[in-house]
Design a protein around this motif. Structure first.
Motif, short mmCIF file in Angstrom:
data_model
loop_
_atom_site.label_atom_id
_atom_site.label_comp_id
_atom_site.label_asym_id
_atom_site.label_seq_id
_atom_site.Cartn_x
_atom_site.Cartn_y
_atom_site.Cartn_z
N ALA A 1 -15.50 14.81 -1.02
CA ALA A 1 -14.97 13.68 -1.77
C ALA A 1 -14.01 12.92 -0.87
CB ALA A 1 -14.26 14.15 -3.03
N TYR A 2 -13.84 11.65 -1.18
CA TYR A 2 -12.92 10.80 -0.45
C TYR A 2 -11.82 10.34 -1.41
CZ TYR A 2 -16.53 10.77 3.09
OH TYR A 2 -17.45 11.16 4.03
N VAL A 3 -10.58 10.51 -0.95
CA VAL A 3 -9.42 10.20 -1.80
C VAL A 3 -8.67 9.04 -1.18
CG1 VAL A 3 -7.33 11.12 -2.84
CG2 VAL A 3 -9.27 12.64 -2.43
N ARG A 4 -8.54 7.98 -1.94
CA ARG A 4 -7.83 6.81 -1.47
C ARG A 4 -6.34 7.10 -1.36
NH1 ARG A 4 -6.42 2.81 -4.72
NH2 ARG A 4 -7.70 3.74 -6.37
N ARG A 5 -5.73 6.71 -0.26
CA ARG A 5 -4.30 6.89 -0.09
C ARG A 5 -3.54 5.90 -0.98
NH1 ARG A 5 -3.23 7.82 6.43
NH2 ARG A 5 -4.50 9.71 6.62
N VAL A 6 -2.25 6.11 -1.10
CA VAL A 6 -1.43 5.21 -1.92
C VAL A 6 -1.59 3.78 -1.39
CG1 VAL A 6 0.89 4.64 -2.67
CG2 VAL A 6 0.19 7.03 -2.47
N ASP A 7 -2.00 2.89 -2.27
CA ASP A 7 -2.34 1.53 -1.87
C ASP A 7 -1.34 0.55 -2.48
OD1 ASP A 7 -3.50 -0.79 -1.07
OD2 ASP A 7 -5.29 -0.59 -2.33
N PRO A 8 -0.43 0.02 -1.68
CA PRO A 8 0.54 -0.95 -2.23
C PRO A 8 -0.10 -2.28 -2.60
CG PRO A 8 0.79 -0.80 0.14
CD PRO A 8 -0.19 0.26 -0.24
N TRP A 9 -1.36 -2.49 -2.17
CA TRP A 9 -2.02 -3.77 -2.43
C TRP A 9 -2.91 -3.71 -3.67
CZ3 TRP A 9 0.24 -6.99 0.79
CH2 TRP A 9 0.73 -6.49 1.98
N ASN A 10 -2.93 -2.54 -4.36
CA ASN A 10 -3.71 -2.39 -5.59
C ASN A 10 -5.18 -2.76 -5.41
OD1 ASN A 10 -1.45 -1.56 -7.12
ND2 ASN A 10 -0.86 -3.72 -7.43
N GLY A 11 -5.74 -2.30 -4.31
CA GLY A 11 -7.15 -2.52 -4.07
C GLY A 11 -7.49 -3.85 -3.44
N ARG A 12 -6.54 -4.79 -3.34
CA ARG A 12 -6.82 -6.09 -2.74
C ARG A 12 -6.68 -6.00 -1.22
NH1 ARG A 12 -2.99 -7.32 -6.60
NH2 ARG A 12 -1.51 -7.81 -4.93
N GLN A 13 -7.41 -6.82 -0.54
CA GLN A 13 -7.29 -6.87 0.91
C GLN A 13 -5.95 -7.50 1.30
OE1 GLN A 13 -9.04 -5.79 3.42
NE2 GLN A 13 -10.75 -4.94 2.22
N PRO A 14 -5.22 -6.88 2.25
CA PRO A 14 -3.96 -7.50 2.69
C PRO A 14 -4.20 -8.80 3.46
CG PRO A 14 -4.53 -5.64 4.09
CD PRO A 14 -5.52 -5.63 2.97
N SER A 15 -3.14 -9.50 3.74
CA SER A 15 -3.25 -10.76 4.47
C SER A 15 -3.91 -10.56 5.83
CB SER A 15 -1.86 -11.38 4.65
OG SER A 15 -1.93 -12.46 5.54
N ARG A 16 -4.65 -11.58 6.27
CA ARG A 16 -5.32 -11.46 7.56
C ARG A 16 -4.33 -11.36 8.71
NH1 ARG A 16 -8.53 -16.99 8.14
NH2 ARG A 16 -9.05 -16.39 5.99
N TRP A 17 -3.10 -11.77 8.45
CA TRP A 17 -2.09 -11.71 9.51
C TRP A 17 -1.37 -10.35 9.52
CZ3 TRP A 17 -3.21 -15.53 12.43
CH2 TRP A 17 -3.69 -16.72 11.87
N ASN A 18 -1.58 -9.54 8.49
CA ASN A 18 -0.96 -8.22 8.43
C ASN A 18 -1.90 -7.21 9.08
OD1 ASN A 18 0.46 -5.92 7.85
ND2 ASN A 18 0.71 -6.35 5.66
N LEU A 19 -1.90 -7.24 10.43
CA LEU A 19 -2.84 -6.40 11.16
C LEU A 19 -2.61 -4.91 10.94
CD1 LEU A 19 -3.15 -8.37 14.55
CD2 LEU A 19 -4.68 -8.37 12.57
#
Length: 419
Positions: free
Chosen positions: A120-138
């Motif tokens: 199984a794959y477990v998603r880590r804590v995601d501060p973006w709530n599943g949304r892709q972060p900004s393209r500038w946040n490399l």
């Protein structure tokens, strides 16, 4: 403390080496660090080193909060657990699969019951709530977003060994350049706790079921013993009274009657579990009972027994056969002026055995009236002892009298022994 400092220094060293290699590439592209945009690389390198230091400190702090201690095993980004389960491989696999499915943020469960493996794959804590972060946040876009959990069940002799691996869903470089902030250690502890809880729940359910079965068995035995105690006892008093009279008029017959009474009482003494008997034992008891009645009734009573020896081991409630014989005598043959014949027949079939007690007495509506308590008790004892498929059917006999047939379901094992 030493383990945490070692981890921080190793992490910073890995980033320093990576930046050194990147600096050599940068120098080759831009012809040296002193010319052109070299200061940009310097600022970028300083930012990455500070970020790496902050990531290492955050990792150490969170592991301390989760585990309560800092050592090489707790700080590692790859965790391994081995659990021994007291159950077969199939049950162990089901327990492990259910425990992994309960992990928070679990996704993409891959199971293979045939090979006793599940991943199984477990998603880590995601501060973006599943949304892709900004393209500038490399850093956020390039960060490792989930961990991998793999379980393998190894069968044993009555037990199973479960091997659990918890690691980042990334390549070897994650061990040097990326820290998981204790997420794999947390997953390892969560899965082992879930497995332990499920095993404990299963054992508790099994214990409760065993206790319930024991209670039901004790209640059934108590009810059967109570029903057994309600069997008509008056014939015993009548027999003793008749024997007392015969000792004065016919001592020989009195001695025979007392001998049969002794045989009857010997077979009727309470046993360790008197609720269940066999057809052979009940037939012996009933023969002694009928011999006593033949002395009392003389030529007015004829007995015909047709029970194959291979059916003597068939199980049935104690006193069940005698109950039917008593009814036939009391309501059919005793009131009849000339008496008659009583038949005891047993037949074996594929999945059941029938035991019939028939008479050519007065029949329905002409004999003595009864309360029906004896047959009601017999049906209840048959249900408790032999199951819902057991029963008693009563029909008119031809040309006169009544035939009562008990149906006794017999398991395949008992039928093979009987034949």
């Amino acid at each position: 403390m030493i383990a945490s400092l070692t981890l921080i220094l190793r992490h910073l060293l890995a980033w320093a080496v990576a930046l050194l290699v990147a600096g050599m590439v940068w120098s080759g592209i831009f012809s040296g660090m002193n010319d052109g945009p070299g200061w940009i690389f310097g600022l970028l390198a300083m930012f990455l080193m500070i970020t790496a230091l902050g990531s290492a400190i955050t990792h150490v702090r969170r592991v301390w909060m989760v585990a309560g201690k800092l050592d090489g095993s707790t700080l590692s980004g790859r965790q391994r657990r081995q659990v021994e389960l007291p159950m077969d491989a199939g049950q162990a696999y089901a327990v492990v699969e259910a425990a992994m499915a309960e992990l928070p943020r679990v996704e993409d469960v891959e199971n293979s019951a045939g090979s006793l493996q599940v991943r199984a794959y477990v998603r880590r804590v995601d501060p973006w709530n599943g949304r892709q972060p900004s393209r500038w946040n490399l850093p956020a876009r390039l960060a490792i977003k989930r961990n991998s959990v793999q379980a393998t069940v190894t069968p044993g002799q009555g037990t199973s060994t479960v091997t659990l691996l918890f690691e980042p869903d990334a390549g070897w470089w994650a061990d040097l350049l990326a820290l998981d902030e204790g997420s794999n250690y947390e997953n390892a502890e969560a899965v082992t706790r879930a497995i332990s809880r499920r095993v404990a729940d299963q054992r508790r359910d099994e214990q409760a079921a065993a206790e319930q079965t024991q209670v039901e068995k004790e209640l059934s035995v108590a009810r059967l013993n109570l029903l057994h105690a309600q069997v008509e006892p008056h014939f015993l008093y009548n027999t003793l009274a008749n024997a007392q009279v015969l000792t004065r008029t016919d001592p020989g017959r009195a001695e025979q009657m007392l001998g049969h009474l002794i045989q009857y009482l010997r077979s009727s003494l309470p046993q360790v579990d008197e609720s269940v008997s066999t057809l052979g034992v009940e037939l012996e008891r009933t023969r002694a009972y009928l011999e006593i009645l033949r002395i009392r009734m003389g030529a007015r009573l004829v007995v015909d027994v047709q029970v194959p020896n291979e059916l003597h081991s068939v199980h049935l409630p104690a006193m069940a056969l005698q109950t039917l014989v008593e009814n036939a005598i009391k309501h059919g043959l005793e009131p009849k002026p000339g008496g008659g014949t009583i038949w005891i027949l047993a037949r074996g079939f594929d999945d059941h055995v029938t035991v019939t007690v028939a008479d050519d007495g007065l029949g329905f509506g002409q004999g003595t009236s009864g309360t029906g308590i004896g047959l009601k008790n017999l049906r209840e004892r048959l249900r408790l002892t032999c199951g819902e498929q057991a029963g008693v059917a009563i029909v008119a006999n031809f040309p006169s009298g009544v035939a009562a047939t008990m149906t006794l379901p017999q398991p395949a094992k008992e039928r093979s022994h009987a034949t």
